[in-house]
Design a protein around this motif. Structure first.
Motif, PDB file in Angstrom:
ATOM      1  N   SER A  59      54.240  19.191  51.217  1.00 21.28           N
ATOM      2  CA  SER A  59      54.199  19.749  49.873  1.00 21.28           C
ATOM      3  C   SER A  59      53.942  21.239  49.965  1.00 21.28           C
ATOM      4  O   SER A  59      52.981  21.667  50.610  1.00 21.28           O
ATOM      5  CB  SER A  59      53.086  19.073  49.059  1.00 21.28           C
ATOM      6  N   ALA A  60      54.786  22.025  49.339  1.00 20.64           N
ATOM      7  CA  ALA A  60      54.604  23.482  49.356  1.00 20.64           C
ATOM      8  C   ALA A  60      53.847  23.981  48.132  1.00 20.64           C
ATOM      9  O   ALA A  60      53.218  25.035  48.182  1.00 20.64           O
ATOM     10  CB  ALA A  60      55.958  24.175  49.445  1.00 20.64           C
ATOM     11  N   GLU A 118      49.350  14.792  56.216  1.00 16.29           N
ATOM     12  CA  GLU A 118      50.089  15.940  55.686  1.00 16.29           C
ATOM     13  C   GLU A 118      50.849  16.645  56.808  1.00 16.29           C
ATOM     14  O   GLU A 118      50.279  16.927  57.862  1.00 16.29           O
ATOM     15  CB  GLU A 118      49.141  16.938  55.028  1.00 16.29           C
ATOM     16  N   ILE A 119      52.114  16.907  56.568  1.00 14.54           N
ATOM     17  CA  ILE A 119      52.909  17.727  57.475  1.00 14.54           C
ATOM     18  C   ILE A 119      52.624  19.175  57.079  1.00 14.54           C
ATOM     19  O   ILE A 119      52.974  19.608  55.982  1.00 14.54           O
ATOM     20  CB  ILE A 119      54.412  17.423  57.347  1.00 14.54           C
ATOM     21  N   GLU A 120      51.976  19.899  57.980  1.00 16.43           N
ATOM     22  CA  GLU A 120      51.632  21.288  57.706  1.00 16.43           C
ATOM     23  C   GLU A 120      52.513  22.200  58.548  1.00 16.43           C
ATOM     24  O   GLU A 120      52.529  22.083  59.773  1.00 16.43           O
ATOM     25  CB  GLU A 120      50.159  21.550  58.037  1.00 16.43           C
ATOM     26  N   PRO A 121      53.232  23.107  57.901  1.00 22.15           N
ATOM     27  CA  PRO A 121      54.067  24.032  58.673  1.00 22.15           C
ATOM     28  C   PRO A 121      53.208  25.084  59.373  1.00 22.15           C
ATOM     29  O   PRO A 121      52.127  25.433  58.897  1.00 22.15           O
ATOM     30  CB  PRO A 121      54.949  24.681  57.605  1.00 22.15           C
ATOM     31  N   VAL A 122      53.689  25.566  60.502  1.00 19.93           N
ATOM     32  CA  VAL A 122      53.018  26.668  61.181  1.00 19.93           C
ATOM     33  C   VAL A 122      53.006  27.882  60.249  1.00 19.93           C
ATOM     34  O   VAL A 122      51.992  28.552  60.103  1.00 19.93           O
ATOM     35  CB  VAL A 122      53.727  26.998  62.520  1.00 19.93           C
ATOM     36  N   LEU A 124      59.702  30.615  48.688  1.00 16.81           N
ATOM     37  CA  LEU A 124      60.202  29.497  47.884  1.00 16.81           C
ATOM     38  C   LEU A 124      61.169  29.928  46.784  1.00 16.81           C
ATOM     39  O   LEU A 124      61.650  29.080  46.025  1.00 16.81           O
ATOM     40  CB  LEU A 124      59.025  28.745  47.247  1.00 16.81           C
ATOM     41  N   ASN A 125      61.469  31.204  46.687  1.00 14.13           N
ATOM     42  CA  ASN A 125      62.319  31.715  45.606  1.00 14.13           C
ATOM     43  C   ASN A 125      63.781  31.305  45.817  1.00 14.13           C
ATOM     44  O   ASN A 125      64.516  31.934  46.568  1.00 14.13           O
ATOM     45  CB  ASN A 125      62.197  33.245  45.529  1.00 14.13           C
ATOM     46  N   TYR A 161      58.349  14.066  49.994  1.00 12.87           N
ATOM     47  CA  TYR A 161      58.757  15.465  50.119  1.00 12.87           C
ATOM     48  C   TYR A 161      59.376  15.956  48.820  1.00 12.87           C
ATOM     49  O   TYR A 161      59.867  15.162  48.014  1.00 12.87           O
ATOM     50  CB  TYR A 161      59.771  15.620  51.264  1.00 12.87           C
ATOM     51  N   PRO A 162      59.392  17.280  48.622  1.00 11.63           N
ATOM     52  CA  PRO A 162      60.110  17.837  47.470  1.00 11.63           C
ATOM     53  C   PRO A 162      61.603  17.924  47.800  1.00 11.63           C
ATOM     54  O   PRO A 162      61.990  17.906  48.970  1.00 11.63           O
ATOM     55  CB  PRO A 162      59.502  19.236  47.331  1.00 11.63           C
TER      56      PRO A 162
END
Length: 174
Positions: free
Chosen positions: A28-29, A50-54, A62-63, A100-101
């Motif tokens: 989730s972002a 939770e999958i956390e991005p580096v 996100l734009n 996921y989104p």
């Protein structure tokens, strides 16, 4: 003797049903998918990861109106696989629910990073998404292609809906 065999069979079936474990794994972002995943895990009594991005995504990343934003670049590159900060081990689970989104009608590329990093042999895979309007589309079946050995049970958009709604849906798929 028949009673003993029936009792043993029923015991084995009940033990198998009770030992079946479910994991909810989410990315989730903005927090929307996180809320849905936590509600779902709580309703089902599932473990959650939770999958956390580096690289944490900023609002500029996100734009979707900016073709040079990080997510636009990732979504347009089929080989993009953003790094995950902490490994997640799903080996102890029978069913894994990926949440996921939807970004540009697809799952974010970090979901592919996760899916490709796991051993899916003998596991059930269910996908749930949150979306601003495009819905699940084929994102679930696309991810399932990378989950070698998993039985893809289906997926659904749960942008709106309670944890109990998700629980009822998942139980209907198992």
């Amino acid at each position: 003797m028949k009673k003993l065999i029936i009792t043993l069979l029923l015991g084995a079936i009940m033990t198998t049903a009770l030992s079946a474990k479910t994991a909810v794994v989410y990315f989730s972002a903005t927090g929307t998918t996180e809320r849905m995943a936590k509600n779902a895990a709580s309703a089902m009594g599932a473990d959650i990861f939770e999958i956390e991005p580096v690289h944490k995504y900023t609002s500029a990343d996100l734009n979707w109106n900016d073709r040079k934003s990080l997510t636009s670049i990732e979504c347009n590159d089929p080989k993009s696989r953003p790094a995950i900060a902490h490994p997640i081990d799903i080996s102890a689970y029978d069913t894994v629910i990926l949440c996921y989104p939807i970004w540009w009608a697809y799952a974010p590329k970090i979901m592919y990073t996760f899916t490709e990093s796991q051993n899916w042999s003998g596991k059930n895979l269910i996908t749930l998404c949150t979306s601003g309007g495009s819905g699940l589309g084929r994102s679930g079946s696309d991810l399932a292609k990378y989950a070698k050995g998993a039985a893809f049970k289906g997926g659904k958009d749960f942008t709106r809906g309670s944890g109990d709604d998700v629980k009822k849906y998942v139980e209907g798929l198992k």
